[in-house]
Design an enzyme around this catalytic site. Structure first.
Site, mmCIF file in Angstrom:
data_model
loop_
_atom_site.group_PDB
_atom_site.id
_atom_site.type_symbol
_atom_site.label_atom_id
_atom_site.label_comp_id
_atom_site.label_asym_id
_atom_site.label_seq_id
_atom_site.Cartn_x
_atom_site.Cartn_y
_atom_site.Cartn_z
ATOM 1 N N HIS A 141 0.853 -1.188 0.000
ATOM 2 C CA HIS A 141 0.000 0.000 0.000
ATOM 3 C C HIS A 141 0.890 1.240 0.000
ATOM 4 C CE1 HIS A 141 -3.347 2.648 0.743
ATOM 5 N NE2 HIS A 141 -2.810 3.075 1.874
ATOM 6 N N LYS A 162 -0.976 10.916 0.745
ATOM 7 C CA LYS A 162 0.025 10.356 -0.175
ATOM 8 C C LYS A 162 -0.266 10.723 -1.638
ATOM 9 C CE LYS A 162 -0.758 6.133 1.197
ATOM 10 N NZ LYS A 162 -1.748 6.422 2.253
ATOM 11 N N ASP A 180 -1.771 3.920 -4.779
ATOM 12 C CA ASP A 180 -2.577 3.071 -3.901
ATOM 13 C C ASP A 180 -1.974 1.670 -3.731
ATOM 14 O OD1 ASP A 180 -4.862 2.678 -2.184
ATOM 15 O OD2 ASP A 180 -5.613 1.315 -3.724
ATOM 16 N N ARG A 246 15.834 14.643 13.755
ATOM 17 C CA ARG A 246 16.067 16.016 13.312
ATOM 18 C C ARG A 246 17.401 16.186 12.586
ATOM 19 N NH1 ARG A 246 14.647 20.349 17.879
ATOM 20 N NH2 ARG A 246 14.883 21.655 16.016
#
Length: 314
Positions: A141, A162, A180, A246
């Site tokens: 997916h 997405k 998808d 980060r």
């Protein structure tokens, strides 16, 4: 059940392959292995370990050797070569097909194909095609996009954005492979290939808009049939108390089949331009593969600054 490819599909997908005889048997004959056999020892009569399930490829060496045999001996060998699981014979360089091969193949319902290509080239072409078609496949997916030639698989929970991000990337000049559902197979020890299921090719679903055809709206340059998967970018809803990397030194890796793919998690928050962030992440990953790591450069600069401050204090 193991994957198979019919000889009919092989002929349809590979250019330069022509049906010499047995066209009516193309559909029933199935190929189950990517390995190709050039029957050398078999032509001498040694069949103890004959791989009958492979495509039997005849080049200049095999045909020349066979031509030196008597017609009776040639007929006996050709009958032996026609196993119940033999998918087809392929003759390269447009070499003349021995009459005994044609007769035996017709008797055992085995097609004969010919090509103008040299033997080594046709062997490589067949192996490359079959390795992709017969490989174990997995449906993932996500959305697969080509960003500057880098295959980026965008994953995340349903509704995280997405497809909308992929649309933004397409508008920025990048190419869609699949939306998808992404069909993935392993090409070799280091390469994963991703492509769209046939029913979803070139299509993108945007909530509130529906299904759009990317090729019709943006042109043929906005889509691509398949690509290597080099990077996974996972989109996560931003949470105040959740820690995200980060500095870029906490690299994650995901194993799909036997291949490890680097993974980057990106928090999704209102106001963040995900397309630009993903584009930058792909470019930064490429820079790392070429030997430049911005995180290491930062750490080096930090260590130099600490050393300078320590020296001044002394």
């Amino acid at each position: 059940m193991a994957n198979t490819v019919s000889v009919k599909k092989l002929v349809a997908d590979i250019s330069n392959l022509e049906v010499y005889s047995g066209e009516q048997y193309l559909e029933e004959r199935q190929i189950t292995t990517e390995d190709i056999s050039r029957p050398g020892l078999e032509l001498t009569g040694y069949f103890d370990y004959y791989p009958e399930e492979r495509i039997q490829l005849f080049g200049m060496t095999e045909v020349s050797y066979g031509n030196k045999m008597s017609s009776k001996a040639r007929k006996k060998i050709m009958d032996e070569l026609c196993g119940p699981n033999t998918p087809c014979f392929v003759v390269s360089r447009y070499l003349a097909v021995p009459a005994e091969m044609k007769a035996a193949a017709e008797e055992h319902h085995i097609p004969i194909l010919r090509t103008k290509l040299p033997t080594t080239r046709v062997s490589a072409k067949l192996t490359d095609y079959l390795s992709g078609r017969l490989a174990q496949r997995k449906s993932l997916h996500g959305v697969l996009v080509d960003i500057y030639g880098l295959g980026v698989l965008i994953t995340g929970d349903s509704g995280v954005g997405k497809s909308e991000t992929a649309l933004d990337l397409i508008k920025r000049g990048h190419r869609l492979i699949a939306d998808d559902r992404v069909e993935v197979h392993q090409q070799d020890e280091q390469t994963l290939i991703g492509e769209a299921p046939r029913i979803l090719r070139h299509l993108l679903e945007i909530r509130g808009v529906g299904i759009i055809d990317v090729m019709n709206l943006f042109g043929a340059g906005a889509v691509r049939a398949k690509t290597d998967i080099s990077l996974i970018i996972h989109l996560e809803n931003w949470e105040k108390d959740k820690q995200f990397d980060r500095l870029g030194n906490g690299e994650q890796r995901v194993t799909i089949f036997d291949v490890e793919i680097p993974k980057i998690s990106i928090p999704v928050k209102v106001g963040r331009n995900l397309a630009i962030i993903i584009e930058a992440a792909a470019m930064n990953y490429r820079a790392k593969t070429m030997g430049y790591d911005a995180t290491k450069a930062f750490e080096r600069n930090l260590n130099e600054l600490i050393s300078e401050n320590s020296a001044e204090e002394k």
